[in-house]
Design a protein around this motif. Structure first.
Motif, PDB file in Angstrom:
ATOM      1  N   LEU A 111      -1.354   3.794  -1.528  1.00  0.00           N
ATOM      2  CA  LEU A 111      -2.026   2.610  -0.998  1.00  0.00           C
ATOM      3  C   LEU A 111      -3.543   2.724  -1.186  1.00  0.00           C
ATOM      4  CD1 LEU A 111       0.065   2.190   2.271  1.00  0.00           C
ATOM      5  CD2 LEU A 111       0.210   0.767   0.233  1.00  0.00           C
ATOM      6  N   ALA A 112      -4.074   3.935  -0.965  1.00  0.00           N
ATOM      7  CA  ALA A 112      -5.509   4.139  -1.162  1.00  0.00           C
ATOM      8  C   ALA A 112      -5.889   3.954  -2.621  1.00  0.00           C
ATOM      9  CB  ALA A 112      -5.904   5.534  -0.673  1.00  0.00           C
ATOM     10  N   LEU A 113      -5.010   4.400  -3.533  1.00  0.00           N
ATOM     11  CA  LEU A 113      -5.266   4.225  -4.960  1.00  0.00           C
ATOM     12  C   LEU A 113      -5.284   2.746  -5.322  1.00  0.00           C
ATOM     13  CD1 LEU A 113      -5.600   5.293  -7.837  1.00  0.00           C
ATOM     14  CD2 LEU A 113      -3.090   5.465  -7.983  1.00  0.00           C
ATOM     15  N   ALA A 114      -4.383   1.970  -4.747  1.00  0.00           N
ATOM     16  CA  ALA A 114      -4.349   0.532  -5.022  1.00  0.00           C
ATOM     17  C   ALA A 114      -5.670  -0.120  -4.626  1.00  0.00           C
ATOM     18  CB  ALA A 114      -3.191  -0.113  -4.269  1.00  0.00           C
ATOM     19  N   VAL A 115      -6.208   0.298  -3.483  1.00  0.00           N
ATOM     20  CA  VAL A 115      -7.497  -0.252  -3.046  1.00  0.00           C
ATOM     21  C   VAL A 115      -8.606   0.166  -4.004  1.00  0.00           C
ATOM     22  CG1 VAL A 115      -9.213  -0.230  -1.200  1.00  0.00           C
ATOM     23  CG2 VAL A 115      -6.769  -0.389  -0.636  1.00  0.00           C
ATOM     24  N   ARG A 116      -8.581   1.430  -4.450  1.00  0.00           N
ATOM     25  CA  ARG A 116      -9.614   1.894  -5.386  1.00  0.00           C
ATOM     26  C   ARG A 116      -9.514   1.180  -6.726  1.00  0.00           C
ATOM     27  NH1 ARG A 116      -7.985   7.058  -3.641  1.00  0.00           N
ATOM     28  NH2 ARG A 116      -7.145   7.528  -5.719  1.00  0.00           N
ATOM     29  N   GLU A 117      -8.302   0.756  -7.083  1.00  0.00           N
ATOM     30  CA  GLU A 117      -8.111   0.032  -8.343  1.00  0.00           C
ATOM     31  C   GLU A 117      -8.601  -1.411  -8.247  1.00  0.00           C
ATOM     32  OE1 GLU A 117      -7.196   0.941 -11.237  1.00  0.00           O
ATOM     33  OE2 GLU A 117      -6.433   2.973 -10.935  1.00  0.00           O
ATOM     34  N   GLY A 118      -9.007  -1.813  -7.056  1.00  0.00           N
ATOM     35  CA  GLY A 118      -9.576  -3.147  -6.920  1.00  0.00           C
ATOM     36  C   GLY A 118      -8.681  -4.164  -6.247  1.00  0.00           C
ATOM     37  N   PHE A 119      -7.491  -3.748  -5.812  1.00  0.00           N
ATOM     38  CA  PHE A 119      -6.586  -4.696  -5.156  1.00  0.00           C
ATOM     39  C   PHE A 119      -6.991  -4.871  -3.700  1.00  0.00           C
ATOM     40  CE2 PHE A 119      -4.071  -2.858  -8.635  1.00  0.00           C
ATOM     41  CZ  PHE A 119      -3.680  -4.020  -9.281  1.00  0.00           C
ATOM     42  N   ARG A 120      -7.222  -6.114  -3.296  1.00  0.00           N
ATOM     43  CA  ARG A 120      -7.628  -6.400  -1.926  1.00  0.00           C
ATOM     44  C   ARG A 120      -6.565  -7.206  -1.179  1.00  0.00           C
ATOM     45  NH1 ARG A 120     -10.327  -2.993  -3.379  1.00  0.00           N
ATOM     46  NH2 ARG A 120     -12.603  -2.737  -3.331  1.00  0.00           N
ATOM     47  N   SER A 121      -5.874  -8.089  -1.893  1.00  0.00           N
ATOM     48  CA  SER A 121      -4.806  -8.876  -1.278  1.00  0.00           C
ATOM     49  C   SER A 121      -3.603  -7.976  -1.001  1.00  0.00           C
ATOM     50  CB  SER A 121      -4.391 -10.027  -2.202  1.00  0.00           C
ATOM     51  OG  SER A 121      -3.185 -10.618  -1.755  1.00  0.00           O
ATOM     52  N   ILE A 122      -3.048  -8.084   0.199  1.00  0.00           N
ATOM     53  CA  ILE A 122      -1.893  -7.258   0.546  1.00  0.00           C
ATOM     54  C   ILE A 122      -0.698  -7.562  -0.354  1.00  0.00           C
ATOM     55  CG2 ILE A 122      -0.993  -8.838   2.297  1.00  0.00           C
ATOM     56  CD1 ILE A 122      -1.026  -4.967   2.351  1.00  0.00           C
ATOM     57  N   GLU A 123      -0.617  -8.822  -0.864  1.00  0.00           N
ATOM     58  CA  GLU A 123       0.457  -9.173  -1.790  1.00  0.00           C
ATOM     59  C   GLU A 123       0.318  -8.359  -3.084  1.00  0.00           C
ATOM     60  OE1 GLU A 123       3.003 -10.957  -1.377  1.00  0.00           O
ATOM     61  OE2 GLU A 123       2.656 -12.509   0.131  1.00  0.00           O
ATOM     62  N   HIS A 124      -0.926  -8.167  -3.540  1.00  0.00           N
ATOM     63  CA  HIS A 124      -1.158  -7.376  -4.758  1.00  0.00           C
ATOM     64  C   HIS A 124      -0.919  -5.894  -4.506  1.00  0.00           C
ATOM     65  CE1 HIS A 124      -4.019 -10.804  -6.193  1.00  0.00           C
ATOM     66  NE2 HIS A 124      -2.738 -11.094  -6.361  1.00  0.00           N
ATOM     67  N   VAL A 125      -1.353  -5.411  -3.338  1.00  0.00           N
ATOM     68  CA  VAL A 125      -1.120  -4.006  -2.989  1.00  0.00           C
ATOM     69  C   VAL A 125       0.369  -3.718  -2.924  1.00  0.00           C
ATOM     70  CG1 VAL A 125      -1.405  -2.279  -1.170  1.00  0.00           C
ATOM     71  CG2 VAL A 125      -3.311  -3.786  -1.768  1.00  0.00           C
ATOM     72  N   LYS A 126       1.114  -4.660  -2.367  1.00  0.00           N
ATOM     73  CA  LYS A 126       2.564  -4.491  -2.260  1.00  0.00           C
ATOM     74  C   LYS A 126       3.203  -4.347  -3.631  1.00  0.00           C
ATOM     75  CE  LYS A 126       6.717  -7.078  -0.917  1.00  0.00           C
ATOM     76  NZ  LYS A 126       7.234  -8.304  -0.271  1.00  0.00           N
ATOM     77  N   VAL A 148      -2.184   0.772   7.147  1.00  0.00           N
ATOM     78  CA  VAL A 148      -2.835   1.773   6.298  1.00  0.00           C
ATOM     79  C   VAL A 148      -3.829   1.100   5.357  1.00  0.00           C
ATOM     80  CG1 VAL A 148      -2.452   3.433   4.436  1.00  0.00           C
ATOM     81  CG2 VAL A 148      -0.982   3.454   6.458  1.00  0.00           C
ATOM     82  N   THR A 149      -3.418  -0.014   4.743  1.00  0.00           N
ATOM     83  CA  THR A 149      -4.314  -0.742   3.842  1.00  0.00           C
ATOM     84  C   THR A 149      -5.549  -1.230   4.580  1.00  0.00           C
ATOM     85  OG1 THR A 149      -2.405  -1.457   2.527  1.00  0.00           O
ATOM     86  CG2 THR A 149      -4.462  -2.655   2.212  1.00  0.00           C
ATOM     87  N   ALA A 150      -5.361  -1.735   5.813  1.00  0.00           N
ATOM     88  CA  ALA A 150      -6.492  -2.200   6.611  1.00  0.00           C
ATOM     89  C   ALA A 150      -7.430  -1.046   6.922  1.00  0.00           C
ATOM     90  CB  ALA A 150      -5.993  -2.848   7.898  1.00  0.00           C
ATOM     91  N   VAL A 160      -6.627  -8.520   6.796  1.00  0.00           N
ATOM     92  CA  VAL A 160      -5.880  -8.140   5.584  1.00  0.00           C
ATOM     93  C   VAL A 160      -4.794  -9.158   5.290  1.00  0.00           C
ATOM     94  CG1 VAL A 160      -4.446  -6.352   4.514  1.00  0.00           C
ATOM     95  CG2 VAL A 160      -6.398  -5.717   5.945  1.00  0.00           C
ATOM     96  N   GLY A 161      -4.240  -9.753   6.352  1.00  0.00           N
ATOM     97  CA  GLY A 161      -3.166 -10.724   6.158  1.00  0.00           C
ATOM     98  C   GLY A 161      -1.822 -10.042   6.122  1.00  0.00           C
ATOM     99  N   LEU A 162      -0.828 -10.720   5.604  1.00  0.00           N
ATOM    100  CA  LEU A 162       0.513 -10.160   5.546  1.00  0.00           C
ATOM    101  C   LEU A 162       1.296 -10.821   4.429  1.00  0.00           C
ATOM    102  CD1 LEU A 162       2.693 -11.698   8.377  1.00  0.00           C
ATOM    103  CD2 LEU A 162       0.447 -12.554   7.791  1.00  0.00           C
ATOM    104  N   THR A 163       2.374 -10.183   4.033  1.00  0.00           N
ATOM    105  CA  THR A 163       3.217 -10.696   2.954  1.00  0.00           C
ATOM    106  C   THR A 163       4.250 -11.664   3.530  1.00  0.00           C
ATOM    107  OG1 THR A 163       4.753  -8.836   3.193  1.00  0.00           O
ATOM    108  CG2 THR A 163       2.928  -8.563   1.641  1.00  0.00           C
ATOM    109  N   SER A 164       4.896 -12.404   2.646  1.00  0.00           N
ATOM    110  CA  SER A 164       5.971 -13.309   3.076  1.00  0.00           C
ATOM    111  C   SER A 164       7.209 -12.490   3.385  1.00  0.00           C
ATOM    112  CB  SER A 164       6.291 -14.329   1.985  1.00  0.00           C
ATOM    113  OG  SER A 164       5.167 -15.145   1.733  1.00  0.00           O
TER     114      SER A 164
END
Length: 333
Positions: A111-126, A148-150, A160-164
């Motif tokens: 999850l931390a790597l996803a944030v470092r890669e530039g993903f901010r939307s939780i849908e993209h992190v997922k 964790v993402t937050a 951060v929001g949430l996924t569907s």
């Protein structure tokens, strides 16, 4: 740590899957430390555990309030968790490696790597990490992944929001999904203009397609066969009335209307003069009878076609399918 059994939990998360699938909007409840049902476009109410209410007394209050048509459910005390999920997430982020999604082996490091890669939307992190995409559909990992993402982003959970949420992971009755569309209102019946008169005359009604239509008018101790025989004789010797408003009605219009009908019906239509009617038989592609009805020629290029009450939809489908797929390539001339 030696143990015989390991149980995993994704935090105190109410079952809001069905609410989310109805396109309802969730709201963050800081006291419950969870997302709860908020605004809904449907005429529904969320009660009990799915609304964050677990004590029996409070659940009964909510149910009574909803039954009385109150717009707001009765207030219920929040159920505190032993350790808020945000505190657990902060500890997990501080650890070198901690599993979040045990089915897809997603860790805090992923999850931390996803944030470092530039993903901010939780849908993209997922989707980058596949967290919450296993068979439990995020039940054991969804809230923890959000927390964790937050924590990695340094934001609060609502930011951060949430996924569907996916469809319910617990068995759900078809009645719940159908809602009001069952029983007598599953397929509302249609009534003809003469319906009330027919009921007053003691008509024996039968469902035909989507219509309620008089089958016979028994008199005294007559059974159905005797009533039909009497009515047929009355029509042959005198007169009868037919309410044909239940029949299907289709207009066939265009310079090739007669040719089109001749390729579908077992009748000749070119010679039918405007203002005249003809009984027509509609055949399937294998030559078997599909439907029948009276066809009137209103003008050289316009026909009014009637179908059986129950066959209107299938006749329209057959004619439209033939018009779009076959007729343009096989017209004469």
């Amino acid at each position: 740590m030696a143990c015989d059994l390991l149980l995993m939990a994704g935090g105190w998360t109410p079952n809001v899957q069905l609410f989310s699938q109805s396109r309802g909007r969730l709201r963050w409840d800081a006291a419950a430390d969870a997302f709860l049902p908020g605004g809904s476009p449907e005429a529904q109410a969320s009660l009990g555990a799915c609304n964050g209410t677990t004590e029996l007394g409070a659940v009964l209050q909510e149910a009574a309030a909803a039954g009385r048509g109150e717009a707001q459910a009765a207030a219920a005390p929040a159920v505190p968790t032993a350790l808020p999920i945000r505190a657990i997430a902060a500890g997990a982020v501080a650890a070198r490696k901690a599993f979040v999604d045990f089915q897809n082996d997603v860790t805090t490091a992923d999850l931390a790597l996803a944030v470092r890669e530039g993903f901010r939307s939780i849908e993209h992190v997922k989707r980058y990490t596949t967290t919450g995409m296993a068979t439990d559909q995020g039940k054991t990992s969804g809230m923890m992944s959000l927390a964790v993402t937050a924590a990695v982003l340094g934001r609060d959970l609502p930011e951060v929001g949430l996924t569907s949420f996916r469809p319910p992971y617990t068995p759900t009755s078809f009645g719940t999904l159908a809602g009001r569309h069952r029983g007598a209102v599953f397929d509302p019946g249609r009534t003809a203009p003469m319906h009330d008169w027919a009921v007053e005359q003691g008509a024996l009604l039968e469902p035909v397609g989507q219509w309620l239509r008089a089958r016979a008018f028994p008199r005294g101790a007559e059974d159905l066969q005797a009533a039909v025989a009497r009515e047929c004789l009355a029509v042959r010797q005198a007169v009868g009335i037919l309410d044909a408003s239940t029949l299907g009605k289709i207009e066939v219009v265009g310079p090739d209307a007669a040719e089109f009908l001749e390729r579908c019906y077992a009748n000749a239509w070119h010679g039918l003069a405007p203002g005249r009617c003809r009984y027509g038989l509609l055949l399937r592609e294998d030559g078997f009878l599909l439907d029948d009805g009276v066809v009137a020629r209103l003008a050289p290029d316009r026909f009014h076609v009637t179908t059986t009450t129950g066959g209107a939809a299938r006749v329209l489908h057959l004619l439209e399918d033939y018009r779009q797929t076959e007729f343009p390539n096989c017209r004469s001339g």
